[in-house]
Structures are given as C-alpha cells and as structure tokens.
Design an enzyme around this catalytic site. Structure first.
Site, short mmCIF file in Angstrom:
data_model
loop_
_atom_site.label_atom_id
_atom_site.label_comp_id
_atom_site.label_asym_id
_atom_site.label_seq_id
_atom_site.Cartn_x
_atom_site.Cartn_y
_atom_site.Cartn_z
N ALA A 63 -63.31 -38.66 40.10
CA ALA A 63 -62.06 -38.91 40.81
C ALA A 63 -61.58 -40.30 40.43
O ALA A 63 -62.37 -41.12 39.96
CB ALA A 63 -62.31 -38.83 42.32
N GLY A 102 -66.40 -36.18 40.24
CA GLY A 102 -65.40 -35.11 40.22
C GLY A 102 -65.34 -34.40 38.86
O GLY A 102 -64.97 -33.23 38.80
N GLU A 105 -67.98 -31.93 39.01
CA GLU A 105 -67.57 -30.93 40.01
C GLU A 105 -66.53 -29.97 39.41
O GLU A 105 -66.54 -28.77 39.70
CB GLU A 105 -67.02 -31.63 41.26
CG GLU A 105 -68.13 -32.35 42.03
CD GLU A 105 -67.61 -33.17 43.19
OE1 GLU A 105 -66.81 -34.10 42.93
OE2 GLU A 105 -67.98 -32.89 44.34
N GLU A 125 -71.82 -40.48 43.01
CA GLU A 125 -71.08 -40.91 44.21
C GLU A 125 -71.94 -41.74 45.16
O GLU A 125 -71.44 -42.66 45.81
CB GLU A 125 -70.53 -39.69 44.96
CG GLU A 125 -69.32 -39.04 44.30
CD GLU A 125 -69.70 -37.99 43.26
OE1 GLU A 125 -70.86 -37.97 42.81
OE2 GLU A 125 -68.81 -37.17 42.90
#
Ligand code: 3HC
Length: 691
Positions: A63, A102, A105, A125
């Site tokens: 992200a 992300g 993911e 994270e």
C-alpha cells in the site's frame, strides 16, 4: 503516464501492467487503474484470462504508506482485491521482484502466482506497527497453513521464490519469460473452467496447524509487549480460523484501521520516511556525482578499525588494514577472524562466506600502504596529536582525489582537515560500536568538505549496509552530544535521591534495552573518567567509583556488582552507600522519584540539546536526530525517536519542566532552546523539517 496499462494478446489474455515508480506502491490511481482494467477485461468477450504484472525491478512494495492517516480515497484495496478474487475470468500474478504487503495481498487474491527466480515475497506490515489490511491475514493462512503464515507475518521478513514455492505460496517459478508463463497458466485455468481461490481454501487448517499457530502466537505476544499489532494479528488469524473468511476479513480490516491510528504505528511510519529522508542533503542535488571507490584502507586495527574493515570486506571492497606495529596488526587480524568464527559457530555465516570476507582484507604495517586507496578511514587513538600526525602523512601519501575520513567521536573535524592541504577531501565517518553490526553512520561534514565527498560517503554507506545521517561539526556531533546530557542528568538523579537500578529500570521500562548505568558498567567507567580528566568535567559518582578502581563489568564492580560469572549486575550496597554519602556531603536531602519523573529528567535535556543542534544547523531536520538515536543508541523505535516522542509529550510541557530544572540545578544549559520555546507556542519539529 497511466499507472496501469492493459494489453490484450491474440490468445485472449489481458495483461494489466502496474507502472508506478519507484516501487509500484498501490496508491489511489493504481487501485482505480486495476479495478477499471479488470472491469474492462471482464466485459471484453475477446479476453479469456487475465495476468497482473508490474514494470521495473519491484512487483509491488505494498500500500502507499504516505496515504495512511489521510482521508481514504476509493476504491479501497480490499474492494479491489475482492473483485480480483471474485473475477469471472481467471487472474494470474506475474511476480517479477519484491511483492510486499499489499503487493503480496494482491498476488494472494489472484488465482495463481508465477514468480521470477529472484522474486521475494513478504508481509512486513508488523514492522510498521500494523497488520496486513487487505486480506493477508486470511488468504495467506488458507494457502500455506495458519502456523507458517503467522510466522511469516509476525517476522515480517520476505521469503525467496524457491521457499515460497515449497510453502505453496507460488505455483511456479519462471526461468524464462515471466509474463508469457503466467499467460499460459491463466489460459490453462480458463480452459479448465475452474480455478482455485485462496480465500475459499480451508483444507490447511489441521488440528496440528492450529495448535502450532496458537503456540507461536502466544510466544510472539510475550516477546513483543510494546507492539499492540502482534496480538491484533493473532486475533485476526484466529477469527478467520474459527468463523470463516468473511468474519476474518472484517476483523482484520477493523484491527488494521485501528492500528493505523495508533501512536506506535505513527512513530514507526515516521521513522520509515525519516530514514529515507536522511540520505538527502539540502543543497546537494543529483548533478553531484560520487567519486569511484574500488579500494579502501583503514588505519588502526583496534576493535573499531577491525569492525570498519569488516564492513568494507562484506561489501566486497578490498581493504588494507594498517597498523604501526606487527603485533598490533596480527592481534587485529586475529580478532576479525575470531569474530567471523563466532558467527560461523552461531550459524549466521557459512565458512565459505567467512573466507570470502577475509580474502578482501590485507594487513600491512606502515601508512605507505594507504597510498593506493580510494578512501582511507582513520580509526586510531582519539587524540588530536595522533590524528594530526596521521592526516599530515596521508596528505603526502594518499593519491589525489582520495577521500580522507576520520572516525573520531568528538574531535574537531575541521581542525583535522586543516592539518592537510586538501581539506575538501576530508570528512568524518563516525561508526558506532560494534562497527560491523550497528547500522548508524554519522557523516560529519566539515566546513570545507566537498559536495562530491559527501555524496560518495552517502553512496558508500549504503553499499556497506549503513544508515547514513549527515551532521555538522560540534563536540560529540548529534548522538554523543545529546548522550552527554543524559549522562549528566543521570548523575544528578543519583545525587538527588535515585539509585542506579531505579534509573535503569525506568529507562528499560521506557523501552531501551539497557539503562545508562548498566551501559556505563558494560562500556567501562575508566573511559569516561579519563575523558573527564582531560576536559576537567565532573561526574561525582562515576569519578568516585573509578578512583577506587571500579571500572564496571571488567573489574566486577561499578554502579552494580558482578559476582563471578554474572552477566547482569546486582545492587551494590557499597555503591549505594557511596551515593548517599556524596549527597550528604553536598547537603542534598534525598527524595524518591517516580519513573515518569526520572524519564522527564533524563530525556527532556536531551530533547533540548536536540533543539539546539537544529538551531545551529548541526542536523538538517528533527527526523535526522530521531534516526541517529534509534539506530545508534537503541532509543525505542516504537516512540519514533526523541524529537517525535517529545511532540507526543507536548513541547509546552517540556519547556515548563526545563525551566524548572534549570532553576533547581542552576544549570543555564538546561534553559529551553529558543526554538523549543517558539515551537511550544504552536508548531512542531515536523513543521520546521518541512520548512
Ligand atoms: N509506500 C510509499 N512509498 C514507498 C513505499 C510504500 N509502500 N515503499 C517504498 N516507498 C518509497 C520510499 O519512501 C522511497 O521514496 P523516496 O525515494 O522519495 O525516498 C522510494 O519508494 C524508494 O524506496 P527505498 O529508498 O526504500 O528503496 P530501496 O530500494 O532501498 O527499498 C523497498 C525498496 C524494499 C521496497 C523498501 O522501500 C520497503 O521496504 N518499502 C516498504 C515496504 C512495506 O512496508 N510494505 C508494506 C506497506 S503497508 C501495506 O501494504 C498495508 C496493506 O496490508 C494494506
């Protein structure tokens, strides 16, 4: 440029390529691009299957961290990934390089994953104080098992493509054309008419796996009491195990959004950007090119010099280690070998690598051996006379354009530079002990240091795995100058009524691994004592201990006593009696201090000194000060460093406390810096950094 491009092959594969340099972070434009690319591919009757690929060396680094804490911009990443997972046409990820957070993911939401051999995959994270927030805590366990998934998420370290294949995280490793291999795979799934969804697979959750997960989770929570995200991670995984995907995803998202707001995560994100910002020197742009560095010389084969030589060797830069006498040289070389042998024994280094590192180190007697080096790092005795002699000789010997660096911790780099006729080539490279382990490197910019010498130093620091911060010339630079304030405050606390263990306990409770007195005992009280003798400074308790020959751990006594074989000190009644006597002699009525008060008395003077360092331009930004303290002195990273922490405490409160301390001690140096006073009225260090 479009952050997501679509190409459709004759065979009916739509390849969505993410192009968002430098690391393809999943900012709002990329998320929107992925969603519209997917929607268009689904609507296009010519498209049978989809590949998600990325441009550059990185697949997707996660992200966009800079969006955290700002108002969310749709589509959210979880929504994009649900659309990918639920796609009516199969989607395959072509993982060309790092897939982090992300990014992984996104790959997990795809129906198959093909990786390049050099790809690495991870969910880091946890290191940012959060947990995966786009399905990682649910889809990874469903793909590889809860226990292995938890280990990967709690550790935060990426795994290799090979390991990922062995775990079942990637389906294939493509030696040749990655995107073509992924396209073939996607067409195969389309042909079969059915494809796996990692979110739907529950088969991995055996009783053994659940039990192993629970054990690992309680271990991790116990080991990281300061990190609320570890328990949150375990909780999200557990909800998914017990209640299924939908509830698991909801629990994950709720925890993620909560954690993003947590001060711990804010502090860790601050440091993430601070570390990167530190590499930028105001006023020096990309047009300044580094000088080539193909070889190095280190003067002084003591612990420091040896450690510095190891750094060069590990980066594959041939280094000559120089001493004045043969015995000192052999002792230094033997120490390096023995350091490596310890790592081999511990299993953190192979003997093959050890030999390779050692192969880059050559020992020589006499400064002449520095003549051919592109950079010379002096790590000799901390004495101006010694340094002047060495730099005078280097000026005659070193080749033109060579960088002449000093590893001094306190001395005036400008004065050292002036002992040569090439002060523009002189710079301070202040390593921290043990030099081969500690990440921080203070790069000390002298008044005449040339811009390309600074750029070369920054470049070199990265090559040898260091985290550089550029600082100006002053006594002790950023780190040691602030440390001196803490040391002085700690002594004052002893005389005012606290005992060493109370001070140390407050400091470890704050998050440091060690308190100041345990640290002094470990380093040796003789060091500070000699330094104070030279400068006339006083530390009544430490001086009195040293005068009795109590130098800390190495003599078995210091602020604590160390019975035979003990690594941790015990309270020493004699030392405590000595402290009380010293208070009495000064007419001080001893009183007790709460932990909070101890922290305030120790840390506020440091923050004040940090503000002075900023005022004087010794550091360019408050975040540089934070980077120095977190990486060189073990300041707890979850508080973001001293300056970030101070803002959380409140600058007005600190100013008030400093005024009171200055009045109580009569020490004017504790009066709040003008900058601190100004910011206390409205403003922050961060505003100053941005200005
Ligand atoms: N978001 C925003 N910016 C990022 C970023 C990210 N995830 N990752 C890197 N950047 C920026 C850096 O700030 C830097 O910017 P700058 O040039 O302006 O200073 C630039 O990209 C290059 O980064 P590095 O200097 O760190 O380059 P390296 O080549 O040394 O390292 C890297 C590359 C290994 C990808 C490293 O940048 C890294 O570890 N990034 C963070 C990875 C991460 O933590 N990802 C998880 C994010 S959280 C998440 O995904 C939540 C999700 O679960 C919902």
């Amino acid at each position: 440029m479009d952050p997501v491009r679509t190409e459709i092959s004759a065979a009916g594969v739509a390849t969505l390529t993410i192009a968002n340099p430098p690391v393809n972070a999943l900012g709002a434009a990329v998320r929107a691009g992925l969603l519209s690319g997917l929607t268009a591919a689904l609507a296009n009757a010519d498209v049978r299957a989809i590949v998600i690929a990325a441009e550059g060396k990185v697949f997707v680094a996660g992200a966009d961290i800079s969006e955290f804490g700002k108002p969310p911009v749709p589509p959210s990443l979880p929504d994009v990934l649900s659309a990918v997972e639920g796609s009516a046409k199969p989607v395959v990820a072509a993982i060309n390089g790092l897939a982090l957070g992300g990014g992984l993911e996104l790959a997990l939401a795809c129906h198959a994953r093909v990786a390049a051999p050099a790809a690495r995959l991870g969910l880091p994270e946890i290191k940012l104080g959060i947990i995966p927030g786009a399905g990682g805590t649910q889809r990874l366990p469903r793909l590889v098992g809860a226990a292995p998934a938890f280990a990967m998420m709690a550790g935060g370290e990426p795994v290799s493509a090979e390991k990922a294949r062995a775990m079942g995280l990637v389906d294939d490793i493509a030696d040749g054309d990655l995107v073509a291999t992924a396209a073939t795979q996607a067409l195969r799934l389309a042909e079969a008419g059915t494809w796996p969804r990692s979110g739907a697979a529950e088969s991995k959750f055996s009783a053994e796996d659940r039990a192993a997960f629970e054990t690992a989770a309680s271990d991790a929570i116990r080991k990281s009491p300061r990190m609320p995200n570890v328990a949150a991670l375990a909780h999200a995984v557990r909800v998914g195990l017990e209640k299924g995907l939908a509830e698991g995803l909801a629990a994950e998202r709720a925890a993620f959004l909560e954690l993003v707001k947590d001060p711990t995560s804010k502090a860790l994100r601050h440091l993430f950007f601070a570390e990167r910002e530190a590499a930028r020197v105001p006023g020096i742009g990309k047009e300044v090119k580094a000088r080539p560095v193909a070889s190095a010389a280190v003067i002084g084969a003591g612990t420091m010099g040896g450690g510095i030589a190891m750094c060069f060797a590990q980066a594959g830069i041939p280094v000559t280690l120089i001493e004045v006498k043969e015995e000192a040289l052999s002792a230094g070389l033997a120490r390096i070998r023995s350091n490596y042998e310890t790592s081999v024994k511990r299993g953190s280094l192979t003997s093959e690598k050890m030999e390779r590192h050692l192969g880059f180190i050559t020992g020589r007697v006499g400064l002449e051996a520095a003549a051919e080096a592109d950079i010379v790092v002096e790590a000799a005795f901390e004495d101006m006379g010694v340094k002047a002699e060495i730099f005078g000789a280097l000026d005659r010997l070193a080749k033109p354009g060579a960088i002449l660096a000093t590893n001094t911790s306190y001395l005036d780099v400008n004065a050292i530079a002036e002992t040569t006729k090439r002060p523009q080539d002189v710079v301070g490279l202040h390593f921290f002990s043990p030099a081969n382990v500690m990440r921080l490197l203070e790069i000390v910019r002298g008044a005449k240091t040339a811009p390309d010498v600074l750029v070369t130093s920054l470049d070199l620091a990265r090559k040898i795995g260091k985290l550089p911060v550029v600082v100006g010339v002053c006594y002790g630079f950023v780190g040691n100058r602030m440390l001196a304030k803490r040391t002085q405050a700690a002594e004052r606390l002893l005389l005012a009524g606290a005992m060493p263990h109370e001070v140390d306990d407050a400091v470890t409770d704050f998050g440091f691994r060690m308190g100041p007195f345990a640290m002094s005992d470990l380093a040796g009280l003789d060091i500070g004592w000699r330094a104070r003798k030279a400068t006339g400074a006083k530390a009544p308790v430490a001086d009195a201990l040293a005068e009795q020959g109590f130098f800390g751990q190495k003599t078995g006594r210091g602020f604590y006593r160390y019975p035979e074989g003990a690594r941790k000190g015990e309270r020493d009644p004699d030392t405590e009696a000595l402290i009380t006597r010293l208070s009495d002699e000064r007419g001080i009525t001893r009183r007790s201090f709460s932990r909070e008060e101890i922290i305030a008395r120790l840390m506020y003077p440091m923050v004040n000194e940090g503000a002075k360092i900023l005022e004087e331009g010794i550091a360019s930004r408050s975040s540089d000060v934070d980077v120095v303290w977190v990486n060189g002195y073990n300041w707890p990273n979850f508080t973001g460093g001293p300056m970030h922490w101070a803002e959380g405490v409140g600058l007005a409160r600190i100013v008030e406390a400093l005024d009171a301390l200055a009045a109580e001690t009569g020490d004017d140096s504790l009066k709040p810096a003008a900058l601190l006073r100004r910011l206390a009225q409205g403003g922050s260090f961060a505003d100053k950094d941005a200005a």
